[in-house]
Scaffold this active site. Structure first.
Site, PDB file in Angstrom:
ATOM      1  N   GLY A  31       3.187  11.668  13.893  1.00 56.43           N
ATOM      2  CA  GLY A  31       2.280  11.330  15.360  1.00 56.43           C
ATOM      3  C   GLY A  31       3.024  10.874  16.347  1.00 56.43           C
ATOM      4  O   GLY A  31       3.951   9.979  16.162  1.00 56.43           O
ATOM      5  N   VAL A  47      11.080 -12.106  -1.202  1.00 53.81           N
ATOM      6  CA  VAL A  47       9.866 -11.652  -1.895  1.00 53.81           C
ATOM      7  C   VAL A  47      10.546 -10.707  -2.830  1.00 53.81           C
ATOM      8  O   VAL A  47      10.208 -10.388  -3.936  1.00 53.81           O
ATOM      9  CB  VAL A  47       8.691 -11.324  -1.075  1.00 53.81           C
ATOM     10  CG1 VAL A  47       7.518 -11.438  -2.042  1.00 53.81           C
ATOM     11  CG2 VAL A  47       8.582 -12.227   0.075  1.00 53.81           C
ATOM     12  N   ARG A  77      12.258  -5.968   6.608  1.00 52.00           N
ATOM     13  CA  ARG A  77      11.864  -4.669   6.631  1.00 52.00           C
ATOM     14  C   ARG A  77      11.832  -4.687   8.336  1.00 52.00           C
ATOM     15  O   ARG A  77      11.892  -5.830   9.104  1.00 52.00           O
ATOM     16  CB  ARG A  77      10.446  -4.597   6.184  1.00 52.00           C
ATOM     17  CG  ARG A  77      10.765  -4.437   4.468  1.00 52.00           C
ATOM     18  CD  ARG A  77       9.228  -4.349   4.083  1.00 52.00           C
ATOM     19  NE  ARG A  77       8.642  -2.876   4.444  1.00 52.00           N
ATOM     20  CZ  ARG A  77       9.114  -1.894   3.673  1.00 52.00           C
ATOM     21  NH1 ARG A  77       9.961  -1.687   2.766  1.00 52.00           N
ATOM     22  NH2 ARG A  77       8.405  -0.705   4.103  1.00 52.00           N
ATOM     23  N   HIS A 120     -14.957 -25.949 -16.673  1.00 52.11           N
ATOM     24  CA  HIS A 120     -14.172 -26.501 -17.664  1.00 52.11           C
ATOM     25  C   HIS A 120     -13.911 -25.447 -18.885  1.00 52.11           C
ATOM     26  O   HIS A 120     -15.080 -25.230 -19.459  1.00 52.11           O
ATOM     27  CB  HIS A 120     -14.522 -28.107 -18.052  1.00 52.11           C
ATOM     28  CG  HIS A 120     -13.590 -28.510 -19.115  1.00 52.11           C
ATOM     29  ND1 HIS A 120     -12.409 -29.041 -18.776  1.00 52.11           N
ATOM     30  CD2 HIS A 120     -13.922 -28.851 -20.284  1.00 52.11           C
ATOM     31  CE1 HIS A 120     -11.806 -29.489 -19.897  1.00 52.11           C
ATOM     32  NE2 HIS A 120     -12.738 -29.166 -20.946  1.00 52.11           N
TER      33      HIS A 120
HETATM   34  P1  FAD Z   1       2.624   0.979   5.720  1.00 49.01           P
HETATM   35  O1  FAD Z   1       1.972   0.685   4.541  1.00 49.01           O
HETATM   36  O2  FAD Z   1       4.215   0.920   5.963  1.00 49.01           O
HETATM   37  O3  FAD Z   1       1.963   2.256   6.312  1.00 49.01           O
HETATM   38  C1  FAD Z   1       2.451   2.813   7.360  1.00 49.01           C
HETATM   39  C2  FAD Z   1       2.373   4.547   7.061  1.00 49.01           C
HETATM   40  O4  FAD Z   1       2.614   5.090   8.618  1.00 49.01           O
HETATM   41  C3  FAD Z   1       3.383   4.899   6.370  1.00 49.01           C
HETATM   42  O5  FAD Z   1       2.555   5.830   5.137  1.00 49.01           O
HETATM   43  C4  FAD Z   1       4.041   5.802   7.134  1.00 49.01           C
HETATM   44  O6  FAD Z   1       4.627   6.972   6.578  1.00 49.01           O
HETATM   45  C5  FAD Z   1       3.167   6.135   8.389  1.00 49.01           C
HETATM   46  N1  FAD Z   1       3.773   6.539   9.701  1.00 49.01           N
HETATM   47  C6  FAD Z   1       4.985   5.757  10.159  1.00 49.01           C
HETATM   48  N2  FAD Z   1       5.211   6.405  11.342  1.00 49.01           N
HETATM   49  C7  FAD Z   1       4.277   7.579  11.525  1.00 49.01           C
HETATM   50  C8  FAD Z   1       3.916   8.456  12.610  1.00 49.01           C
HETATM   51  N3  FAD Z   1       4.816   8.452  13.746  1.00 49.01           N
HETATM   52  N4  FAD Z   1       3.317   9.491  12.254  1.00 49.01           N
HETATM   53  C9  FAD Z   1       2.444   9.442  11.147  1.00 49.01           C
HETATM   54  N5  FAD Z   1       2.664   8.613  10.178  1.00 49.01           N
HETATM   55  C10 FAD Z   1       3.429   7.566  10.400  1.00 49.01           C
HETATM   56  N6  FAD Z   1       2.061  -7.059   0.939  1.00 49.01           N
HETATM   57  C11 FAD Z   1       1.258  -7.786   0.010  1.00 49.01           C
HETATM   58  O7  FAD Z   1       0.373  -8.189   0.709  1.00 49.01           O
HETATM   59  N7  FAD Z   1       1.264  -7.872  -1.348  1.00 49.01           N
HETATM   60  C12 FAD Z   1       2.266  -7.499  -2.218  1.00 49.01           C
HETATM   61  O8  FAD Z   1       2.006  -7.940  -3.249  1.00 49.01           O
HETATM   62  C13 FAD Z   1       3.155  -6.763  -1.448  1.00 49.01           C
HETATM   63  N8  FAD Z   1       4.231  -6.204  -2.429  1.00 49.01           N
HETATM   64  C14 FAD Z   1       5.117  -5.607  -1.814  1.00 49.01           C
HETATM   65  C15 FAD Z   1       6.196  -5.010  -2.389  1.00 49.01           C
HETATM   66  C16 FAD Z   1       7.171  -4.066  -2.119  1.00 49.01           C
HETATM   67  C17 FAD Z   1       8.374  -3.716  -3.064  1.00 49.01           C
HETATM   68  C18 FAD Z   1       7.207  -4.022  -0.604  1.00 49.01           C
HETATM   69  C19 FAD Z   1       8.343  -3.136  -0.099  1.00 49.01           C
HETATM   70  C20 FAD Z   1       6.180  -4.425   0.193  1.00 49.01           C
HETATM   71  C21 FAD Z   1       5.117  -5.097  -0.490  1.00 49.01           C
HETATM   72  N9  FAD Z   1       4.207  -5.814   0.491  1.00 49.01           N
HETATM   73  C22 FAD Z   1       3.059  -6.537  -0.020  1.00 49.01           C
HETATM   74  C23 FAD Z   1       4.245  -5.515   2.011  1.00 49.01           C
HETATM   75  C24 FAD Z   1       3.157  -4.508   2.211  1.00 49.01           C
HETATM   76  O9  FAD Z   1       3.477  -2.941   1.568  1.00 49.01           O
HETATM   77  C25 FAD Z   1       3.097  -4.030   3.642  1.00 49.01           C
HETATM   78  O10 FAD Z   1       2.805  -5.205   4.420  1.00 49.01           O
HETATM   79  C26 FAD Z   1       1.879  -2.956   4.019  1.00 49.01           C
HETATM   80  O11 FAD Z   1       2.234  -1.772   3.309  1.00 49.01           O
HETATM   81  C27 FAD Z   1       1.839  -2.734   5.623  1.00 49.01           C
HETATM   82  O12 FAD Z   1       0.819  -1.860   5.919  1.00 49.01           O
HETATM   83  P2  FAD Z   1       0.948  -0.955   7.042  1.00 49.01           P
HETATM   84  O13 FAD Z   1      -0.403  -0.239   7.034  1.00 49.01           O
HETATM   85  O14 FAD Z   1       1.183  -1.924   8.244  1.00 49.01           O
HETATM   86  O15 FAD Z   1       2.217  -0.172   6.990  1.00 49.01           O
HETATM   87  P1  NAI Z   2      12.116 -11.188   2.855  1.00 54.92           P
HETATM   88  O1  NAI Z   2      12.192 -11.359   4.380  1.00 54.92           O
HETATM   89  O2  NAI Z   2      11.083 -11.738   1.969  1.00 54.92           O
HETATM   90  O3  NAI Z   2      13.534 -11.523   2.036  1.00 54.92           O
HETATM   91  C1  NAI Z   2      15.038 -11.230   2.810  1.00 54.92           C
HETATM   92  C2  NAI Z   2      15.841 -11.927   2.084  1.00 54.92           C
HETATM   93  O4  NAI Z   2      17.156 -11.633   2.596  1.00 54.92           O
HETATM   94  C3  NAI Z   2      15.734 -13.527   3.205  1.00 54.92           C
HETATM   95  O5  NAI Z   2      15.925 -14.610   2.257  1.00 54.92           O
HETATM   96  C4  NAI Z   2      16.985 -13.391   4.110  1.00 54.92           C
HETATM   97  O6  NAI Z   2      17.526 -14.740   4.229  1.00 54.92           O
HETATM   98  C5  NAI Z   2      18.100 -12.655   3.045  1.00 54.92           C
HETATM   99  N1  NAI Z   2      18.927 -11.871   3.777  1.00 54.92           N
HETATM  100  C6  NAI Z   2      18.963 -11.231   4.907  1.00 54.92           C
HETATM  101  N2  NAI Z   2      20.300 -10.597   5.400  1.00 54.92           N
HETATM  102  C7  NAI Z   2      20.998 -10.889   4.233  1.00 54.92           C
HETATM  103  C8  NAI Z   2      22.148 -10.871   4.046  1.00 54.92           C
HETATM  104  N3  NAI Z   2      23.087  -9.996   5.087  1.00 54.92           N
HETATM  105  N4  NAI Z   2      22.851 -11.062   3.014  1.00 54.92           N
HETATM  106  C9  NAI Z   2      22.248 -11.707   2.081  1.00 54.92           C
HETATM  107  N5  NAI Z   2      20.821 -12.238   2.219  1.00 54.92           N
HETATM  108  C10 NAI Z   2      20.351 -12.019   3.409  1.00 54.92           C
HETATM  109  O7  NAI Z   2      12.311  -9.420   2.775  1.00 54.92           O
HETATM  110  P2  NAI Z   2      11.942  -8.521   1.552  1.00 54.92           P
HETATM  111  O8  NAI Z   2      12.170  -9.282   0.285  1.00 54.92           O
HETATM  112  O9  NAI Z   2      13.047  -7.572   1.714  1.00 54.92           O
HETATM  113  O10 NAI Z   2      10.618  -8.233   1.620  1.00 54.92           O
HETATM  114  C11 NAI Z   2      10.214  -7.459   2.887  1.00 54.92           C
HETATM  115  C12 NAI Z   2       8.676  -7.869   3.241  1.00 54.92           C
HETATM  116  O11 NAI Z   2       7.893  -7.289   2.347  1.00 54.92           O
HETATM  117  C13 NAI Z   2       8.397  -9.486   2.781  1.00 54.92           C
HETATM  118  O12 NAI Z   2       8.714 -10.097   3.994  1.00 54.92           O
HETATM  119  C14 NAI Z   2       7.044  -9.446   2.774  1.00 54.92           C
HETATM  120  O13 NAI Z   2       6.519  -9.569   3.854  1.00 54.92           O
HETATM  121  C15 NAI Z   2       6.773  -8.171   2.183  1.00 54.92           C
HETATM  122  N6  NAI Z   2       6.727  -8.104   0.577  1.00 54.92           N
HETATM  123  C16 NAI Z   2       5.601  -8.657   0.162  1.00 54.92           C
HETATM  124  C17 NAI Z   2       5.148  -9.161  -1.080  1.00 54.92           C
HETATM  125  C18 NAI Z   2       4.314  -9.943  -1.512  1.00 54.92           C
HETATM  126  O14 NAI Z   2       3.342 -10.336  -0.776  1.00 54.92           O
HETATM  127  N7  NAI Z   2       4.154 -10.465  -2.871  1.00 54.92           N
HETATM  128  C19 NAI Z   2       6.198  -8.700  -2.219  1.00 54.92           C
HETATM  129  C20 NAI Z   2       7.410  -7.990  -1.730  1.00 54.92           C
HETATM  130  C21 NAI Z   2       7.455  -7.719  -0.240  1.00 54.92           C
END
Ligand code: FAD
Ligand code: NAI
Length: 478
Positions: A124, A196, A285, A457
């Protein structure tokens, strides 16, 4: 004539698909554009975004499987249960995870059908504004069309940040996508970033037998968490679980080949080298705003590539909104979903609202870490006087029965009004326990309110009760 909608949502992740469902529920003619098929076997576009496909859901599935393996190896014995020849079949484990993902993403498609939401497959991009309608082009390999919408909700999410000059092939050098689909347990796993993802996925592969080394740039471990929680987590992860975590690291060079990865780095003046079979890069990210056509309509984007919005997720352009990872604030699925609901309700003329002070954060390590509200360090910085109540799980009967007494519940309450300002938990089931604190904070509860609530409890939730009592120095069981 272009197809016309009341609402077009760009992006089908948690922010986008929830916004679309709520908008449709409110009687608005709604479409959602999604471009990614992720690992769909038929190559069809999939809903659920990062969260369902390559984030929250698959990571939690693998965390659960690896935790069971770890318990079979280390925890069963204390219950008098002997198990021999415990082994891991990574293919089955990963297939189970994939099945969960397939089930949930297909579920969102059914919800779209049920709510009569049009799914538009493709990328989009804004192309203009005519007669009060935003023009959005949807491009797929097969076709291209322009749709028109009175309101557009940008929910394009985020993608992993990669390190400059370090190509990710998701085989040897991986981001979250590859790290959720290893075909075997690497002997030596390197992780860049102790955030995380680094801690959750580092834990998964450590439990399954990998020798895991995590390199973190910051001098403090888990600097975003309450200092007491970070200290406890450090002790458990490094001393009990054997994760090797190096802080204050500066990465010099990463060289990868088919055989593995060599990471050269410095701590202070000392140069060190990490050799590993696979590397996970988890250094945060970045928002997805490339190719969105923001410039075509004059949509402001900030210096971190995020869409600029106010507290109601409204941009400076009438009828353009943005939610989830693509805007300021925590990158969390539930935060994006709440924003999606708020925006749909505001478009429908209702009073949508998100309380950004009561968004919980959970890390699904073992023990789990969860918090809501302010940390002690933040309160000190703000000069707010507070009282602290803390209850260790060691003094909780249920935790003892479960054989898992690590951690505590810590409550921070305003010294003058007693209003709960923050709750921090490290321990088994922290992810579920935090919900009580979120409800309490949403209703502006005092610690005394929680102290006067009857908790069943024996449950882990009694630790929340005792932490609330401890704020007033009258805990009963500690
Ligand atoms: P996204 O989930 O990134 O979705 C955006 C969508 O938009 C994508 O599917 C993409 O393809 C689509 N898109 C992008 N640009 C366009 C375009 N121009 N046209 C059409 N489609 C497009 N959060 C938690 O709360 N709990 C967790 O346990 C957790 N675990 C995580 C573990 C990992 C490994 C990762 C990477 C993230 C985790 N997160 C977690 C973070 C969570 O996944 C994101 O915060 C969440 O998915 C964000 O939702 P969103 O809808 O903003 O974006
Ligand atoms: P993050 O922001 O949690 O952690 C990134 C880490 O990398 C930080 O501690 C930062 O200081 C370090 N870092 C940055 N640059 C570096 C470098 N050059 N060398 C070494 N260390 C460096 O980001 P992460 O783990 O990539 O996750 C992305 C996001 O996804 C999170 O911030 C969170 O919002 C979401 N997420 C949420 C989860 C949950 O809710 N349980 C699980 C996984 C992801």
């Amino acid at each position: 004539m272009n197809k016309q909608f009341d609402v077009v949502v760009v992006g089908g992740g948690p922010g986008g698909y929830v916004a679309a469902i709520r908008a449709a529920q409110l009687g608005l003619k709604t479409a959602c554009i999604e471009r990614e098929s992720y690992a769909d076997p038929k190559g069809e576009v999939r809903l659920g975004g990062t969260c369902l496909n390559v984030g929250c859901i698959p990571s939690k599935a693998l965390l659960q499987s690896s935790e069971l393996y770890d318990q079979a190896n280390h925890a069963f014995v204390m219950h008098g249960i002997g198990v021999e020849n415990v082994h891991v079949d990574v293919t089955t484990m990963v297939r189970r995870k994939d099945n969960i993902v397939n089930q949930l993403t297909a579920g969102i498609k059914s919800l779209f059908k049920k709510n009569k939401i049009t799914l538009l497959s493709g990328h989009g991009r804004f192309v203009g504004h005519e007669n009060d309608y935003w023009q959005v082009e949807v491009t797929s390999p097969a076709a291209s069309e322009i749709v028109a919408a009175k309101n557009v909700i940008i929910a394009t999410g985020s993608r992993p940040r990669h390190l400059e000059g370090v190509p990710v092939d998701n085989r040897i050098v991986c981001d979250n996508v590859g790290a959720l689909s290893f075909d075997s347990v690497p002997q030596r796993l390197g992780v860049i970033g102790a955030g995380v993802i680094g801690l959750e996925l580092g834990s998964v592969w450590k439990r399954l037998g990998a020798d895991v080394t995590i390199l973190e740039v910051l001098p403090d471990f888990l600097a975003v968490a309450d200092p007491a929680v970070a200290k406890e987590a450090w002790k458990v992860f490094t001393q009990k679980q054997g994760l090797k975590i190096h802080l204050d690291v500066r990465i010099d060079k990463i060289s990868a080949s088919d055989k593995g990865v060599k990471v050269e780095y410095q701590i202070g003046d000392t140069s060190q080298t990490l050799e590993c079979d696979r590397l996970i890069v988890s250094v945060g990210r970045v928002a997805n705003t490339d190719g969105l056509g923001a410039e075509a309509v004059g949509l402001p984007i900030d210096d971190r590539g995020r869409v600029v919005v106010d507290e109601h997720c409204q941009t400076s352009l009438p009828g353009i909104w943005a939610v989830g990872d693509v805007v300021r604030g925590a990158m969390l699925a539930h935060k994006g979903m709440e924003e999606g609901v708020m925006v749909a309700e505001l478009i429908a003329g209702q009073a949508g609202h998100v309380n950004y002070d009561a968004i919980p954060l959970v890390m699904y390590t073992h023990p789990e870490i969860a918090w809501v509200g302010k940390t002690e360090a933040e309160l000190k910085k703000l000069g707010i006087e507070y009282r602290v109540g803390q209850m260790p799980f060691l003094a909780n009967g249920r935790a003892l029965g479960q054989g898992d007494t690590t951690g505590f519940v810590k409550m921070l309450a305003d010294a003058r009004t007693d209003r709960v300002l923050g709750v921090h938990i490290i321990g088994n089931n922290a992810s579920e326990l935090i919900a009580e604190a979120v409800v309490a904070m949403e209703f502006s509860a005092s610690s005394e309110d929680i102290a006067r609530i009857c908790h069943a409890h024996p449950t882990l939730s009694e630790a929340m009760h005792e932490a609330a009592l401890a704020v007033d120095k009258r805990s009963l069981h500690f």
